[in-house]
Write an enzyme that holds these catalytic residues in place. Structure first.
Site, PDB file in Angstrom:
ATOM      1  N   LEU A  69       0.862  -1.174   0.000  1.00 16.03           N
ATOM      2  CA  LEU A  69       0.000   0.000   0.000  1.00 16.03           C
ATOM      3  C   LEU A  69       0.900   1.226   0.000  1.00 16.03           C
ATOM      4  O   LEU A  69       1.953   1.223   0.639  1.00 16.03           O
ATOM      5  CB  LEU A  69      -0.901   0.029   1.243  1.00 16.03           C
ATOM      6  CG  LEU A  69      -2.040  -0.994   1.324  1.00 16.03           C
ATOM      7  CD1 LEU A  69      -2.766  -0.865   2.660  1.00 16.03           C
ATOM      8  CD2 LEU A  69      -3.023  -0.824   0.177  1.00 16.03           C
ATOM      9  N   ASP A  70       0.493   2.281  -0.713  1.00 17.21           N
ATOM     10  CA  ASP A  70       1.265   3.511  -0.740  1.00 17.21           C
ATOM     11  C   ASP A  70       1.416   4.091   0.666  1.00 17.21           C
ATOM     12  O   ASP A  70       0.611   3.799   1.563  1.00 17.21           O
ATOM     13  CB  ASP A  70       0.589   4.555  -1.636  1.00 17.21           C
ATOM     14  CG  ASP A  70       0.595   4.149  -3.101  1.00 17.21           C
ATOM     15  OD1 ASP A  70       1.425   3.307  -3.472  1.00 17.21           O
ATOM     16  OD2 ASP A  70      -0.228   4.691  -3.855  1.00 17.21           O
ATOM     17  N   LYS A  71       2.395   4.945   0.819  1.00 13.38           N
ATOM     18  CA  LYS A  71       2.662   5.585   2.112  1.00 13.38           C
ATOM     19  C   LYS A  71       1.429   6.264   2.684  1.00 13.38           C
ATOM     20  O   LYS A  71       1.142   6.164   3.883  1.00 13.38           O
ATOM     21  CB  LYS A  71       3.803   6.595   1.958  1.00 13.38           C
ATOM     22  CG  LYS A  71       4.146   7.344   3.244  1.00 13.38           C
ATOM     23  CD  LYS A  71       5.279   8.341   3.000  1.00 13.38           C
ATOM     24  CE  LYS A  71       5.603   9.107   4.273  1.00 13.38           C
ATOM     25  NZ  LYS A  71       6.696  10.099   4.063  1.00 13.38           N
TER      26      LYS A  71
END
Length: 250
Positions: A118-120
């Site tokens: 998952l993205d930051k």
């Protein structure tokens, strides 16, 4: 050797496993790093130094040692995290940024890794495991594991754009078809998307393509797994029933 490991080894039928995979199953390191261990001459199989990367061990018959100490497969762990914003999905970050591993460091003693990423700035469900076989299945495109997201936009989604998303979009790297799209609680600012495509940043790129800014992105479903009462930043172990269903799904 713990009593659990003795029981596993006693009841396990002989199985042929490549040496690097066996080392990874013991929680020592990844398969790639296991190759380096093998090359270095630190691995012995049945008291014989083994440097062949293609070597296959008979489990549980063969005795594998690292630096003179026998190593054994770990207990399989399956951890579900509700990721909070500001953490990157990696096991180690050389730049010193916060990683998702710090959110599950008290989950188990075994070495677990995230399944996918998952993205930051994306929150929501992220699965961790030391079951490499299952992780490989879940991340392979052919199995089409469904993910469900709630997308918060900077402005209301217009009907023509809603229809475009529903029909599919031709992005720079190919055509993208979502499985389902709808409004959350009839709110045009919050969109529910179900998608099995695993391309990088695909949900954000869908809306960026249509000139919307994604203010919030939350993965609320992974396969059949849901958030339910799992609070942000917290984790839980999967139930035996969930593990069986996930393996079947994968």
């Amino acid at each position: 050797m713990t009593n659990l490991q003795k029981l596993i080894m006693k009841n396990k039928k002989p199985e042929q496993i490549r040496l690097n995979r066996f080392i990874a199953m013991c929680g020592i390191c990844s398969r790639r790093k296991a190759d380096n261990l093998i090359r270095s001459g630190n691995i012995f199989v049945n008291s014989v130094k083994t440097i062949s990367l293609g070597h296959v061990v008979q489990v549980p018959k063969d005795i594998v040692c690292l630096n003179g100490v026998r190593i054994l497969p770990q207990k399989m762990q399956y951890i579900l995290l509700n990721k909070t914003k500001g953490y990157i999905t990696t096991t180690i970050d050389e730049m010193g940024r916060k990683t998702v591993m710090s959110l599950v460091d008290d989950a188990c003693e075994e070495r677990i890794v995230p399944v996918g990423r998952l993205d930051k700035n994306t929150t929501g469900l992220l699965l961790f495991t030391n079951d490499g076989k299952l992780a490989k299945k879940l991340t392979h495109p052919k199995h089409q594991i469904k993910k469900t997201y709630h997308v918060g936009l900077d402005r209301s989604l217009k009907k023509p754009d809603f229809i475009k998303i529903k029909k599919g979009l031709l992005l720079q790297d190919g055509f993208v078809q979502v499985d389902h799209v709808s409004f959350v609680d009839n709110n045009p600012l919050v969109i529910k998307i179900e998608i099995h495509v695993g391309k990088n940043r695909i949900v954000r790129r869908i809306f960026e393509f249509l000139n919307y800014e994604v203010k919030k992105l939350d993965r609320v479903g992974y396969s059949f797994l849901k958030k339910d009462s799992l609070r942000i930043g917290k984790w839980r172990a999967l139930t035996s029933k969930e593990i069986k269903l996930l393996k079947k799904d994968g």
